[in-house]
Design a protein around this motif. Structure first.
Motif, PDB file in Angstrom:
ATOM      1  N   UNK A  49      -3.196  44.672  14.557  1.00 31.75           N
ATOM      2  CA  UNK A  49      -4.546  44.222  14.900  1.00 31.75           C
ATOM      3  C   UNK A  49      -4.885  42.885  14.243  1.00 31.75           C
ATOM      4  N   UNK A  50      -4.400  42.649  13.042  1.00 34.41           N
ATOM      5  CA  UNK A  50      -4.758  41.390  12.373  1.00 34.41           C
ATOM      6  C   UNK A  50      -3.662  40.329  12.487  1.00 34.41           C
ATOM      7  N   UNK A  51      -2.550  40.657  13.117  1.00 32.15           N
ATOM      8  CA  UNK A  51      -1.437  39.705  13.232  1.00 32.15           C
ATOM      9  C   UNK A  51      -1.854  38.365  13.843  1.00 32.15           C
ATOM     10  N   UNK A  52      -2.574  38.309  14.969  1.00 36.01           N
ATOM     11  CA  UNK A  52      -2.932  36.994  15.529  1.00 36.01           C
ATOM     12  C   UNK A  52      -3.791  36.147  14.574  1.00 36.01           C
ATOM     13  N   UNK A  53      -4.731  36.774  13.907  1.00 35.69           N
ATOM     14  CA  UNK A  53      -5.589  36.038  12.977  1.00 35.69           C
ATOM     15  C   UNK A  53      -4.785  35.563  11.776  1.00 35.69           C
ATOM     16  N   UNK A  54      -3.935  36.418  11.237  1.00 34.07           N
ATOM     17  CA  UNK A  54      -3.114  36.042  10.084  1.00 34.07           C
ATOM     18  C   UNK A  54      -2.169  34.906  10.450  1.00 34.07           C
ATOM     19  N   UNK A  55      -1.594  34.950  11.647  1.00 33.40           N
ATOM     20  CA  UNK A  55      -0.706  33.884  12.099  1.00 33.40           C
ATOM     21  C   UNK A  55      -1.473  32.568  12.220  1.00 33.40           C
ATOM     22  N   UNK A  56      -2.691  32.640  12.736  1.00 33.73           N
ATOM     23  CA  UNK A  56      -3.523  31.439  12.837  1.00 33.73           C
ATOM     24  C   UNK A  56      -3.860  30.857  11.478  1.00 33.73           C
ATOM     25  N   UNK A  57      -4.197  31.725  10.527  1.00 34.10           N
ATOM     26  CA  UNK A  57      -4.483  31.247   9.173  1.00 34.10           C
ATOM     27  C   UNK A  57      -3.259  30.599   8.542  1.00 34.10           C
ATOM     28  N   UNK A  58      -2.115  31.228   8.715  1.00 38.83           N
ATOM     29  CA  UNK A  58      -0.887  30.687   8.133  1.00 38.83           C
ATOM     30  C   UNK A  58      -0.482  29.355   8.759  1.00 38.83           C
ATOM     31  N   UNK A  59      -0.785  29.171  10.043  1.00 31.91           N
ATOM     32  CA  UNK A  59      -0.428  27.905  10.681  1.00 31.91           C
ATOM     33  C   UNK A  59      -1.275  26.750  10.166  1.00 31.91           C
ATOM     34  N   UNK A  60      -2.437  27.065   9.585  1.00 40.29           N
ATOM     35  CA  UNK A  60      -3.311  26.029   9.023  1.00 40.29           C
ATOM     36  C   UNK A  60      -3.409  26.149   7.504  1.00 40.29           C
ATOM     37  N   UNK A  61      -2.359  26.637   6.887  1.00 38.31           N
ATOM     38  CA  UNK A  61      -2.362  26.876   5.447  1.00 38.31           C
ATOM     39  C   UNK A  61      -2.571  25.596   4.642  1.00 38.31           C
ATOM     40  N   UNK A  62      -2.148  24.478   5.189  1.00 37.32           N
ATOM     41  CA  UNK A  62      -2.303  23.217   4.454  1.00 37.32           C
ATOM     42  C   UNK A  62      -3.767  22.888   4.189  1.00 37.32           C
ATOM     43  N   UNK A  63      -4.677  23.389   4.997  1.00 38.31           N
ATOM     44  CA  UNK A  63      -6.103  23.140   4.767  1.00 38.31           C
ATOM     45  C   UNK A  63      -6.587  23.761   3.464  1.00 38.31           C
ATOM     46  N   UNK A  64      -5.906  24.800   2.997  1.00 33.04           N
ATOM     47  CA  UNK A  64      -6.313  25.452   1.757  1.00 33.04           C
ATOM     48  C   UNK A  64      -5.983  24.601   0.529  1.00 33.04           C
ATOM     49  N   UNK A  65      -5.201  23.529   0.710  1.00 26.06           N
ATOM     50  CA  UNK A  65      -4.889  22.644  -0.405  1.00 26.06           C
ATOM     51  C   UNK A  65      -5.963  21.583  -0.623  1.00 26.06           C
ATOM     52  N   UNK A  66      -6.875  21.417   0.326  1.00 29.76           N
ATOM     53  CA  UNK A  66      -7.936  20.422   0.186  1.00 29.76           C
ATOM     54  C   UNK A  66      -8.798  20.710  -1.047  1.00 29.76           C
ATOM     55  N   UNK A  67      -9.263  21.949  -1.273  1.00 29.30           N
ATOM     56  CA  UNK A  67     -10.046  22.193  -2.494  1.00 29.30           C
ATOM     57  C   UNK A  67      -9.264  21.903  -3.774  1.00 29.30           C
ATOM     58  N   UNK A  68      -7.974  22.155  -3.767  1.00 34.95           N
ATOM     59  CA  UNK A  68      -7.161  21.848  -4.948  1.00 34.95           C
ATOM     60  C   UNK A  68      -7.121  20.342  -5.175  1.00 34.95           C
ATOM     61  N   UNK A  69      -7.009  19.581  -4.110  1.00 31.44           N
ATOM     62  CA  UNK A  69      -7.026  18.125  -4.233  1.00 31.44           C
ATOM     63  C   UNK A  69      -8.355  17.616  -4.757  1.00 31.44           C
ATOM     64  N   UNK A  70      -9.437  18.217  -4.316  1.00 27.79           N
ATOM     65  CA  UNK A  70     -10.764  17.845  -4.818  1.00 27.79           C
ATOM     66  C   UNK A  70     -10.876  18.179  -6.305  1.00 27.79           C
ATOM     67  N   UNK A  71     -10.321  19.311  -6.704  1.00 28.30           N
ATOM     68  CA  UNK A  71     -10.331  19.693  -8.117  1.00 28.30           C
ATOM     69  C   UNK A  71      -9.557  18.712  -8.976  1.00 28.30           C
ATOM     70  N   UNK A  72      -8.462  18.220  -8.454  1.00 27.29           N
ATOM     71  CA  UNK A  72      -7.672  17.234  -9.207  1.00 27.29           C
ATOM     72  C   UNK A  72      -8.482  15.956  -9.410  1.00 27.29           C
TER      73      UNK A  72
END
Length: 126
Positions: A49-72
């Motif tokens: 049931x959550x496979x399509x959503x999880x796949x979508x999140x994983x395909x855009x995983x690089x977006x999760x690095x933006x907050x880390x860059x802001x923290x730096x």
């Protein structure tokens, strides 16, 4: 998609509550992830049931690095002061982690007899 995100975030919330409530040395999201994997083993339909959503999140995983860059950028002065020590710690811990992984792999290969089979195969006896 909303239902799938709600399921994922609920597991994270349950993990956070469990971790803080029991004083566990693990972060809440890790506890939630362990609970989610257990739930997927018990109910494979939930994983589907959550496979399509999880796949979508994983395909855009690089977006999760933006907050880390802001923290730096936000802590640039601290990084300038402590950067050499941080770099040494990161490099040393990476080398130690790779060495520990290699040692564990070698130990498991010895315990399972994989090295002997590989040696026999290389000699043409297997």
């Amino acid at each position: 998609m909303i239902r799938s995100l709600a399921i994922i975030l609920t597991f994270q919330l349950v993990g956070e509550i469990t971790s803080r409530g029991l004083g566990l040395p693990l972060p809440g999201p890790v506890v939630g992830l362990i609970a989610m994997v257990a739930a997927f083993i018990l109910r494979p339909d939930l994983a589907q049931a959550i496979r399509p959503t999880a796949t979508g999140l994983l395909s855009h995983l690089s977006l999760f690095f933006v907050p880390a860059g802001v923290g730096i950028v936000a802590h640039w002065d601290l990084l300038r002061e402590q950067g050499l020590g941080l770099a040494a710690a990161l490099t040393g811990s990476t080398v130690l982690a790779i060495a520990a992984g290699a040692w564990a792999f070698t130990a498991v290969a010895r315990l399972t007899g994989s090295e002997e089979r590989a040696a026999l195969r290389d000699q043409g006896r297997e």
